[in-house]
Design a protein around this motif. Structure first.
Motif, PDB file in Angstrom:
ATOM      1  N   VAL A  30       0.834  -1.196   0.000  1.00  0.00           N
ATOM      2  CA  VAL A  30       0.000   0.000   0.000  1.00  0.00           C
ATOM      3  C   VAL A  30       0.876   1.256   0.000  1.00  0.00           C
ATOM      4  CG1 VAL A  30      -1.758   1.276   1.263  1.00  0.00           C
ATOM      5  CG2 VAL A  30      -1.951  -1.181   1.048  1.00  0.00           C
ATOM      6  N   LEU A  31       1.997   1.209   0.693  1.00  0.00           N
ATOM      7  CA  LEU A  31       2.895   2.360   0.727  1.00  0.00           C
ATOM      8  C   LEU A  31       3.610   2.574  -0.606  1.00  0.00           C
ATOM      9  CD1 LEU A  31       4.556   1.883   4.230  1.00  0.00           C
ATOM     10  CD2 LEU A  31       2.892   3.649   3.586  1.00  0.00           C
ATOM     11  N   THR A  32       4.070   1.492  -1.235  1.00  0.00           N
ATOM     12  CA  THR A  32       4.893   1.624  -2.434  1.00  0.00           C
ATOM     13  C   THR A  32       4.103   1.622  -3.728  1.00  0.00           C
ATOM     14  OG1 THR A  32       5.250  -0.760  -2.647  1.00  0.00           O
ATOM     15  CG2 THR A  32       6.853   0.480  -1.326  1.00  0.00           C
ATOM     16  N   VAL A  91      -2.835  -0.474 -11.825  1.00  0.00           N
ATOM     17  CA  VAL A  91      -2.421  -1.325 -10.720  1.00  0.00           C
ATOM     18  C   VAL A  91      -2.766  -2.767 -11.065  1.00  0.00           C
ATOM     19  CG1 VAL A  91      -2.799  -1.844  -8.287  1.00  0.00           C
ATOM     20  CG2 VAL A  91      -2.796   0.517  -9.071  1.00  0.00           C
ATOM     21  N   ARG A  92      -1.849  -3.685 -10.721  1.00  0.00           N
ATOM     22  CA  ARG A  92      -2.103  -5.105 -10.979  1.00  0.00           C
ATOM     23  C   ARG A  92      -3.228  -5.609 -10.085  1.00  0.00           C
ATOM     24  NH1 ARG A  92       3.450  -7.860  -9.973  1.00  0.00           N
ATOM     25  NH2 ARG A  92       1.993  -8.982  -8.702  1.00  0.00           N
ATOM     26  N   PRO A  93      -4.225  -6.214 -10.652  1.00  0.00           N
ATOM     27  CA  PRO A  93      -5.322  -6.757  -9.833  1.00  0.00           C
ATOM     28  C   PRO A  93      -4.997  -8.173  -9.363  1.00  0.00           C
ATOM     29  CG  PRO A  93      -5.886  -6.933 -12.144  1.00  0.00           C
ATOM     30  CD  PRO A  93      -4.538  -6.261 -12.077  1.00  0.00           C
ATOM     31  N   ARG A 111      -9.583   4.177  -9.518  1.00  0.00           N
ATOM     32  CA  ARG A 111      -9.532   5.639  -9.376  1.00  0.00           C
ATOM     33  C   ARG A 111      -8.996   6.038  -8.006  1.00  0.00           C
ATOM     34  NH1 ARG A 111     -14.752   8.057  -9.529  1.00  0.00           N
ATOM     35  NH2 ARG A 111     -13.641  10.004  -9.293  1.00  0.00           N
ATOM     36  N   LEU A 112      -9.474   5.351  -6.964  1.00  0.00           N
ATOM     37  CA  LEU A 112      -9.007   5.644  -5.611  1.00  0.00           C
ATOM     38  C   LEU A 112      -7.520   5.319  -5.478  1.00  0.00           C
ATOM     39  CD1 LEU A 112      -9.576   6.545  -2.730  1.00  0.00           C
ATOM     40  CD2 LEU A 112     -10.332   4.211  -2.224  1.00  0.00           C
ATOM     41  N   TRP A 113      -7.110   4.192  -6.030  1.00  0.00           N
ATOM     42  CA  TRP A 113      -5.706   3.804  -5.968  1.00  0.00           C
ATOM     43  C   TRP A 113      -4.833   4.839  -6.683  1.00  0.00           C
ATOM     44  CZ3 TRP A 113      -2.704   1.188  -3.091  1.00  0.00           C
ATOM     45  CH2 TRP A 113      -1.434   0.838  -3.518  1.00  0.00           C
ATOM     46  N   ALA A 114      -5.239   5.273  -7.862  1.00  0.00           N
ATOM     47  CA  ALA A 114      -4.484   6.288  -8.605  1.00  0.00           C
ATOM     48  C   ALA A 114      -4.418   7.590  -7.809  1.00  0.00           C
ATOM     49  CB  ALA A 114      -5.109   6.518  -9.974  1.00  0.00           C
ATOM     50  N   ALA A 115      -5.522   7.962  -7.189  1.00  0.00           N
ATOM     51  CA  ALA A 115      -5.537   9.185  -6.378  1.00  0.00           C
ATOM     52  C   ALA A 115      -4.605   9.052  -5.177  1.00  0.00           C
ATOM     53  CB  ALA A 115      -6.966   9.496  -5.922  1.00  0.00           C
ATOM     54  N   CYS A 116      -4.577   7.878  -4.551  1.00  0.00           N
ATOM     55  CA  CYS A 116      -3.659   7.646  -3.427  1.00  0.00           C
ATOM     56  C   CYS A 116      -2.211   7.752  -3.881  1.00  0.00           C
ATOM     57  CB  CYS A 116      -3.884   6.260  -2.819  1.00  0.00           C
ATOM     58  SG  CYS A 116      -5.328   6.150  -1.766  1.00  0.00           S
ATOM     59  N   GLN A 117      -1.912   7.214  -5.039  1.00  0.00           N
ATOM     60  CA  GLN A 117      -0.536   7.253  -5.534  1.00  0.00           C
ATOM     61  C   GLN A 117      -0.092   8.670  -5.889  1.00  0.00           C
ATOM     62  OE1 GLN A 117       1.715   4.554  -5.581  1.00  0.00           O
ATOM     63  NE2 GLN A 117       0.052   4.000  -4.219  1.00  0.00           N
TER      64      GLN A 117
END
Length: 171
Positions: A30-32, A91-93, A111-117
């Motif tokens: 989650v961090l990287t 992101v790899r699912p 979308r949430l993952w991209a926003a977090c990154q």
């Protein structure tokens, strides 16, 4: 060992890693943002923990101690390699990350993952530790080495950015 890694006496390094390694890997992922970097961060943290294990295993909260090592390893890694970072389109699912968003449609998760990154590393770390790891602000402050007020600010700003990017507005 209890549910959060506290133990009355020392535990072997191999036993502890077998039990808690997957949770460390999820945190690092989650961090990287990707599995390969997460493995590198966890390996770095564990390679630093092994020679000190006799002392670490006697800590009040072994999980918190090693989690901090993972966060610190991520910070060191990020500083070292940030200029060479190349963002992935998607992101790899592969199911490495599982959490409260499992009920979200996959496009929303992306979308949430991209926003977090897109969040700065300090905000992303604070948000991940608060909402993914379910830590309190004082625990995050101790883990990251900053004041509790700074943690609250980072989480608040990070969540505000995520809400804006996800299209949520405070009414």
């Amino acid at each position: 060992m209890d549910a959060v890694g506290r133990r009355a006496g020392p535990v072997s390094f191999d036993d502890w890693v077998a039990a808690r390694g997957p949770a460390l890997l999820r945190l690092a992922y989650v961090l990287t943002g990707n599995a390969a970097d997460a493995e590198d961060v966890v390996q770095d943290a564990l390679s630093r923990a092994l020679p000190r294990w006799e002392r670490i295993s006697r800590a009040d909260d072994v999980d918190a101690y090693v989690r901090r090592m993972v966060v610190n390893a991520h910070t060191s890694w990020w500083r070292k390699f940030r200029r060479r970072e190349s963002p992935a389109a998607e992101v790899r699912p592969d199911g490495v990350v599982a959490g409260p968003d499992e009920g979200m449609p996959s496009d929303e998760r992306r979308r949430l993952w991209a926003a977090c990154q897109d969040l700065p590393a300090d905000q992303r770390t604070a948000v991940v530790l608060r909402y993914y790891e379910q830590l309190d602000y004082d625990e995050i402050a101790a883990l990251t080495g900053v004041r509790e007020g700074t943690v609250r600010s980072r989480v608040s700003r990070g969540i505000a950015v995520l809400r804006e990017k996800m299209g949520e507005r405070d009414e």
